[in-house]
Design a protein around this motif. Structure first.
Motif, PDB file in Angstrom:
ATOM      1  N   LYS A   1     -11.000   4.746  -3.449  1.00 38.31           N
ATOM      2  CA  LYS A   1     -11.020   3.430  -4.089  1.00 38.31           C
ATOM      3  C   LYS A   1     -10.408   3.477  -5.479  1.00 38.31           C
ATOM      4  N   GLN A   2     -10.701   4.526  -6.241  1.00 40.53           N
ATOM      5  CA  GLN A   2     -10.133   4.654  -7.584  1.00 40.53           C
ATOM      6  C   GLN A   2      -8.622   4.815  -7.523  1.00 40.53           C
ATOM      7  N   ILE A   3      -8.147   5.724  -6.662  1.00 42.70           N
ATOM      8  CA  ILE A   3      -6.711   5.982  -6.562  1.00 42.70           C
ATOM      9  C   ILE A   3      -5.982   4.758  -6.024  1.00 42.70           C
ATOM     10  N   ARG A   4      -6.632   4.019  -5.110  1.00 45.99           N
ATOM     11  CA  ARG A   4      -6.010   2.800  -4.581  1.00 45.99           C
ATOM     12  C   ARG A   4      -5.785   1.788  -5.691  1.00 45.99           C
ATOM     13  N   ASP A   5      -6.787   1.572  -6.534  1.00 49.58           N
ATOM     14  CA  ASP A   5      -6.648   0.612  -7.625  1.00 49.58           C
ATOM     15  C   ASP A   5      -5.597   1.066  -8.627  1.00 49.58           C
ATOM     16  N   GLU A   6      -5.589   2.352  -8.963  1.00 47.61           N
ATOM     17  CA  GLU A   6      -4.602   2.846  -9.921  1.00 47.61           C
ATOM     18  C   GLU A   6      -3.192   2.763  -9.340  1.00 47.61           C
ATOM     19  N   SER A   7      -3.065   2.983  -8.054  1.00 49.64           N
ATOM     20  CA  SER A   7      -1.750   2.863  -7.422  1.00 49.64           C
ATOM     21  C   SER A   7      -1.247   1.430  -7.480  1.00 49.64           C
ATOM     22  N   LEU A   8      -2.139   0.471  -7.263  1.00 57.53           N
ATOM     23  CA  LEU A   8      -1.723  -0.929  -7.358  1.00 57.53           C
ATOM     24  C   LEU A   8      -1.291  -1.282  -8.782  1.00 57.53           C
ATOM     25  N   VAL A   9      -1.950  -0.696  -9.764  1.00 55.65           N
ATOM     26  CA  VAL A   9      -1.553  -0.929 -11.155  1.00 55.65           C
ATOM     27  C   VAL A   9      -0.144  -0.405 -11.408  1.00 55.65           C
ATOM     28  N   LEU A  10       0.131   0.800 -10.933  1.00 61.62           N
ATOM     29  CA  LEU A  10       1.462   1.374 -11.134  1.00 61.62           C
ATOM     30  C   LEU A  10       2.529   0.579 -10.388  1.00 61.62           C
ATOM     31  N   LEU A  11       2.210   0.120  -9.191  1.00 66.19           N
ATOM     32  CA  LEU A  11       3.169  -0.694  -8.443  1.00 66.19           C
ATOM     33  C   LEU A  11       3.465  -2.001  -9.154  1.00 66.19           C
ATOM     34  N   SER A  12       2.437  -2.590  -9.763  1.00 68.56           N
ATOM     35  CA  SER A  12       2.652  -3.852 -10.474  1.00 68.56           C
ATOM     36  C   SER A  12       3.559  -3.681 -11.689  1.00 68.56           C
ATOM     37  N   GLN A  13       3.617  -2.456 -12.231  1.00 66.36           N
ATOM     38  CA  GLN A  13       4.469  -2.187 -13.388  1.00 66.36           C
ATOM     39  C   GLN A  13       5.803  -1.553 -12.997  1.00 66.36           C
ATOM     40  N   GLY A  14       6.053  -1.439 -11.693  1.00 61.31           N
ATOM     41  CA  GLY A  14       7.320  -0.887 -11.235  1.00 61.31           C
ATOM     42  C   GLY A  14       7.461   0.601 -11.435  1.00 61.31           C
TER      43      GLY A  14
ATOM     44  N   MET B   1       0.851  -1.188   0.000  1.00 57.93           N
ATOM     45  CA  MET B   1       0.000   0.000   0.000  1.00 57.93           C
ATOM     46  C   MET B   1       0.882   1.231   0.000  1.00 57.93           C
ATOM     47  N   PRO B   2       0.721   2.124  -0.967  1.00 61.99           N
ATOM     48  CA  PRO B   2       1.589   3.303  -1.004  1.00 61.99           C
ATOM     49  C   PRO B   2       1.335   4.193   0.186  1.00 61.99           C
ATOM     50  N   ARG B   3       2.425   4.822   0.645  1.00 65.91           N
ATOM     51  CA  ARG B   3       2.327   5.705   1.786  1.00 65.91           C
ATOM     52  C   ARG B   3       1.832   7.076   1.335  1.00 65.91           C
ATOM     53  N   PHE B   4       1.055   7.689   2.173  1.00 66.43           N
ATOM     54  CA  PHE B   4       0.573   9.023   1.885  1.00 66.43           C
ATOM     55  C   PHE B   4       1.614  10.025   2.376  1.00 66.43           C
ATOM     56  N   MET B   5       2.132  10.839   1.495  1.00 65.49           N
ATOM     57  CA  MET B   5       3.212  11.768   1.807  1.00 65.49           C
ATOM     58  C   MET B   5       2.718  13.184   1.569  1.00 65.49           C
TER      59      MET B   5
ATOM     60  N   ILE C   1      -2.716   3.340 -16.636  1.00 72.30           N
ATOM     61  CA  ILE C   1      -4.008   3.667 -16.020  1.00 72.30           C
ATOM     62  C   ILE C   1      -5.133   3.601 -17.048  1.00 72.30           C
ATOM     63  N   ARG C   2      -4.883   4.143 -18.254  1.00 69.52           N
ATOM     64  CA  ARG C   2      -5.898   4.046 -19.315  1.00 69.52           C
ATOM     65  C   ARG C   2      -6.187   2.601 -19.675  1.00 69.52           C
ATOM     66  N   LEU C   3      -5.143   1.798 -19.749  1.00 70.51           N
ATOM     67  CA  LEU C   3      -5.319   0.388 -20.087  1.00 70.51           C
ATOM     68  C   LEU C   3      -6.134  -0.329 -19.016  1.00 70.51           C
ATOM     69  N   TYR C   4      -5.881   0.005 -17.764  1.00 70.61           N
ATOM     70  CA  TYR C   4      -6.626  -0.628 -16.666  1.00 70.61           C
ATOM     71  C   TYR C   4      -8.115  -0.272 -16.733  1.00 70.61           C
ATOM     72  N   HIS C   5      -8.422   0.995 -16.941  1.00 67.78           N
ATOM     73  CA  HIS C   5      -9.832   1.409 -16.992  1.00 67.78           C
ATOM     74  C   HIS C   5     -10.529   0.889 -18.245  1.00 67.78           C
ATOM     75  N   ARG C   6      -9.772   0.673 -19.304  1.00 69.97           N
ATOM     76  CA  ARG C   6     -10.379   0.104 -20.506  1.00 69.97           C
ATOM     77  C   ARG C   6     -10.777  -1.351 -20.283  1.00 69.97           C
ATOM     78  N   GLU C   7      -9.955  -2.082 -19.545  1.00 66.76           N
ATOM     79  CA  GLU C   7     -10.255  -3.477 -19.261  1.00 66.76           C
ATOM     80  C   GLU C   7     -11.211  -3.646 -18.080  1.00 66.76           C
ATOM     81  N   ASN C   8     -11.304  -2.629 -17.226  1.00 64.42           N
ATOM     82  CA  ASN C   8     -12.185  -2.685 -16.053  1.00 64.42           C
ATOM     83  C   ASN C   8     -13.032  -1.426 -15.998  1.00 64.42           C
ATOM     84  N   PRO C   9     -14.010  -1.303 -16.879  1.00 64.01           N
ATOM     85  CA  PRO C   9     -14.833  -0.080 -16.884  1.00 64.01           C
ATOM     86  C   PRO C   9     -15.622   0.052 -15.596  1.00 64.01           C
ATOM     87  N   PRO C  10     -15.760   1.265 -15.096  1.00 66.45           N
ATOM     88  CA  PRO C  10     -16.514   1.459 -13.843  1.00 66.45           C
ATOM     89  C   PRO C  10     -17.979   1.132 -14.042  1.00 66.45           C
ATOM     90  N   ARG C  11     -18.549   0.427 -13.069  1.00 63.16           N
ATOM     91  CA  ARG C  11     -19.962   0.061 -13.110  1.00 63.16           C
ATOM     92  C   ARG C  11     -20.589   0.341 -11.750  1.00 63.16           C
TER      93      ARG C  11
END
Length: 335
Positions: free
Chosen positions: A62-75, A1-5, A104-114
């Motif tokens: 929730k949105q920023i948490r998911d996008e942060s996990l995506v960025l972490l997975s890609q280093g 989990m990224p730290r809030f700075m 982030i665009r790729l993630y939202h394209r594969e997981n559209p918000p519902r």
């Protein structure tokens, strides 16, 4: 989990250039000419400044948490901050901006918000008609005296049910005392089934509601033992209300509402059941047991199916046939 700075503010010390030079060379030194001073100033200004981070996303936690996990997975290194206006933000270094935005665009394209729990639409549907056709047809046949013994053969007689005539728990749902009794059950049943239809196709739940209503009638007979007769589709209607209440309870998001708030659908349905279930000549036990049986039916569908919607399939025709077959078997045994 990224730290809030908290944002880092870089400040450069502002000093008088001539004072710095005079302190460096001493009191006996010769000050440089204007041309030499300008040349020295240009050389110092040519030093590259550290670029600041760039904001690439802003939104709820929730949105920023998911996008942060995506960025972490890609280093991709980044930081998260809470802005003064309220939403969370993601910052990255300038050279990583394009790669981060692409991921982030790729993630939202594969997981559209519902919307996880969309409100029930207020529009007319004819889906409940095939469910209500059974009590309508049977009641009209009973009123027309086509089958003289139909009423006596199908009524839910507690003593006879306990002696083994279990089919009466099924046939009694299709009979009514008069036209007013039939109309009230049809109107309330149509509204309840319409709301249920917007959550899940009726064919996937109606057979279970019919069986649950028959079981409720059996428990009524088991409770009163003898000298009790009842008819009507109201037990099925109350089972539908209970089922819908549990479905809404399961769909209530936990992260936005407390536990007490999640019980609001159940409390509302219980209040409605009490309001509709109490009256002259009302089968209070049948309404109560039907409501409880419906609560159990609300746990049959998968939560994922309720949340994202379940399309109507070809196999649903077998559930419709099973619903009709249940009443056909009941009347075949009764007559």
């Amino acid at each position: 989990m990224p730290r809030f700075m908290s944002p880092m503010i870089r400040r450069r010390p502002v000093t008088d250039k001539l004072d710095e030079e005079s302190r460096a060379v001493g009191p006996n030194a010769i000050l440089p000419t204007n041309q030499e001073s300008a040349q020295s100033s240009i050389e110092q200004n040519d030093e590259p400044e550290q670029p600041s981070d760039i904001r690439i996303s802003e939104g709820a936690f929730k949105q920023i948490r998911d996008e942060s996990l995506v960025l972490l997975s890609q280093g991709i290194s980044h930081r998260i901050e809470l802005s003064e206006d309220g939403p969370f933000q993601i910052f990255v270094e300038p050279d990583k901006r394009r790669a981060a935005q692409f991921q982030i665009r790729l993630y939202h394209r594969e997981n559209p918000p519902r919307n996880e729990n969309p409100p029930l639409p207020l529009k007319l549907t004819l889906q409940p008609l095939w469910v209500l056709a059974v009590p309508v047809i049977c009641t009209l046949l009973d009123f027309s005296d086509v089958f003289i013994q139909m009423h006596n053969a199908g009524i839910a007689d507690a003593a006879k049910i306990l002696r083994g005539e279990w089919w009466r728990t099924i046939t009694a749902m299709t009979l009514h005392g008069d036209s007013r009794h039939l109309a009230s059950n049809l109107v309330s049943g149509f509204l309840a089934l319409s709301l249920l239809h917007y959550r899940i196709p009726l064919a996937k739940l109606v057979p279970f509601l019919a069986v649950a209503s028959a079981i409720a009638n059996f428990f009524v007979a088991l409770t009163v033992q003898t000298n009790f007769r009842s008819i009507g589709f109201s037990g099925f209607v109350f089972a539908t209300i209970g089922c819908l209440a549990v479905i809404e309870f399961r769909l209530m998001p936990r992260e936005t509402h407390g536990m007490l708030r999640r019980f609001a659908p159940l409390c509302g349905a219980a209040s409605l059941a009490v309001f509709l279930g109490l009256g002259e000549n009302a089968d209070i036990l049948g309404h109560l047991y039907g409501f409880i049986a419906g609560l159990l039916c609300g746990f049959i569908p998968k939560k994922k199916t309720l949340r994202w919607g379940a399309p109507t399939e070809v196999t649903d025709i077998f559930w419709i046939l099973a619903y009709y077959a249940l009443f056909a078997i009941g009347w075949a045994l009764a007559i």
